[in-house]
Design an enzyme around this catalytic site. Structure first.
Site, PDB file in Angstrom:
ATOM      1  N   ILE A 153       0.824  -1.202   0.000  1.00  0.00           N
ATOM      2  CA  ILE A 153       0.000   0.000   0.000  1.00  0.00           C
ATOM      3  C   ILE A 153       0.860   1.255   0.000  1.00  0.00           C
ATOM      4  CG2 ILE A 153      -1.640   1.339   1.367  1.00  0.00           C
ATOM      5  CD1 ILE A 153      -2.901  -1.282   2.274  1.00  0.00           C
ATOM      6  N   SER A 195      -7.391  -0.449   9.394  1.00  0.00           N
ATOM      7  CA  SER A 195      -7.773  -1.757   8.873  1.00  0.00           C
ATOM      8  C   SER A 195      -9.114  -2.137   9.495  1.00  0.00           C
ATOM      9  CB  SER A 195      -6.712  -2.800   9.249  1.00  0.00           C
ATOM     10  OG  SER A 195      -7.164  -4.114   9.023  1.00  0.00           O
ATOM     11  N   TYR A 231      -0.843  -8.166  15.191  1.00  0.00           N
ATOM     12  CA  TYR A 231      -1.255  -7.114  14.252  1.00  0.00           C
ATOM     13  C   TYR A 231      -2.580  -6.486  14.684  1.00  0.00           C
ATOM     14  CZ  TYR A 231      -2.646  -4.948   9.824  1.00  0.00           C
ATOM     15  OH  TYR A 231      -3.059  -4.065   8.856  1.00  0.00           O
ATOM     16  N   LYS A 263      -3.246  -2.598  15.640  1.00  0.00           N
ATOM     17  CA  LYS A 263      -4.211  -1.782  14.903  1.00  0.00           C
ATOM     18  C   LYS A 263      -5.309  -1.243  15.825  1.00  0.00           C
ATOM     19  CE  LYS A 263      -2.754  -1.562  10.649  1.00  0.00           C
ATOM     20  NZ  LYS A 263      -2.423  -0.255  10.027  1.00  0.00           N
TER      21      LYS A 263
END
Length: 337
Positions: A16, A140, A153, A157
């Site tokens: 990204i 996300s 993760y 996040k």
């Protein structure tokens, strides 16, 4: 927003971040690219120049605050005052939590969460005295809904979401012209699934439906232009997941317990020699350029109709109301005949 801007993108060597850097370059912006992998960074700089922008590659480990500060100072010395800072860089471990080493969990948190904190702190120190600038956080669906095999993760996040909300209220209290927004992404076809630290039996994959990184990049550029909006949800799957989690989180727990392991793996065994990007960059001096795309081009969607609807939500809502009104008028006329 007209004219050339100075933009910093972290995690710019792949995925990204790589696609976003190229998208900003295509607008003629001056882009400072921050990441650890020098091979990937240099190739990303060439992408930006080919797209029409000016590029400055700065090897940086975002987990190290001093490195981020030095990178920002160099960016301003070479390119000028920073207008936009986009936090993208992250790392991860694909594994059940019980099999993740504490040092791996810590490293994931330092890169994925503290990397955003460091970037935001440095950006604000530069932007607030000028009363100008925009900080875009790459979120996300997993910032609001945890899934199996990605505890490190998901935890990072979720931390970013809480940090972002706290910061946004503080900036609103100040009445500053510095803005921040967050863009929540779906599963994206990036190289992370080819270099992630993994203990899964099969090759890791994004949870379908999968989108191309250019979809995410367009969303980040749009958010940088329209930072007054609190947050953006990209992809129908993101919207469906977050809404389902609001309505029936317990049922979603059970659904993910049943489907979340298989949906994050292909039917191909994991390569035991696959590089692990957690501790050193897979696209460093001894590695190769992975680019923006991962291994799922044949499955990835090049656009998100939900993102289009989100951009033009007023027009979409107006059209929907008008359509309902016309339908109601037709029904009324039919009854009056």
């Amino acid at each position: 927003m007209g004219g050339s801007r100075v933009v910093v993108v972290t995690g710019a060597s792949g995925g990204i971040g790589r696609a976003a850097a190229r998208a900003f370059g295509a607008r003629g912006d001056k882009v400072a690219l921050l990441a650890r992998g020098e091979t990937g960074l240099n190739a990303a700089a060439e992408d930006v120049r080919a797209a029409g922008g000016e590029a400055l590659a700065i090897p940086t480990d975002v987990a190290d605050y001093d490195q981020v500060r030095a990178a920002a100072e160099r960016a301003e010395a070479v390119l000028g005052p920073i207008d936009v800072w986009v936090n993208v860089a992250f790392s991860s471990v694909f594994s059940e939590f019980v099999d993740i080493e504490p040092a791996e969990f810590k490293r994931t948190t330092e890169v994925t969460y503290l990397g955003f904190v460091h970037g935001t702190k440095v950006a604000l120190d530069l932007m607030l005295p000028r009363d100008h600038g925009t900080i875009v956080q790459t979120g996300s669906a997993l910032a609001k809904r945890g899934i199996p095999l990605q505890s490190a993760y998901c935890g990072a996040k979720h931390a970013i979401q809480g940090f972002y909300e706290s910061l946004r209220t503080e900036l609103l209290h100040r009445g500053t012209n510095v803005r921040t927004t967050i863009v929540h992404m779906p599963g994206v076809n990036t190289p992370q699934f080819d270099w992630v630290e993994s203990r899964l039996p099969n090759h890791a994959q994004p949870v379908p439906p999968i989108y191309q990184p250019e979809v995410a990049a367009r969303a980040l550029v749009y958010a940088a232009d329209h930072p007054a909006r609190r947050e953006y949800w990209i992809g129908g799957s993101t919207v469906a997941t977050l809404l389902a989690n609001r309505v029936a989180p317990g049922l979603l727990d059970r659904y993910l317990a049943r489907t979340g392991f298989d949906s994050q793996q292909t039917d191909q065994p994991r390569d035991p020699h696959q590089p692990a990007n957690l501790w050193k960059p897979a696209d460093g001096k001894d590695g190769h350029d992975y680019g923006a795309h991962g291994s799922f081009d044949d499955q990835a969607h090049p656009r998100s109709y939900q993102m289009w609807a989100s951009r033009y939500r007023v027009a979409v809502a107006t059209a929907a109301v008008a359509g309902l009104g016309l339908a109601g008028l037709g029904l009324l006329r039919g009854r009056c005949r």
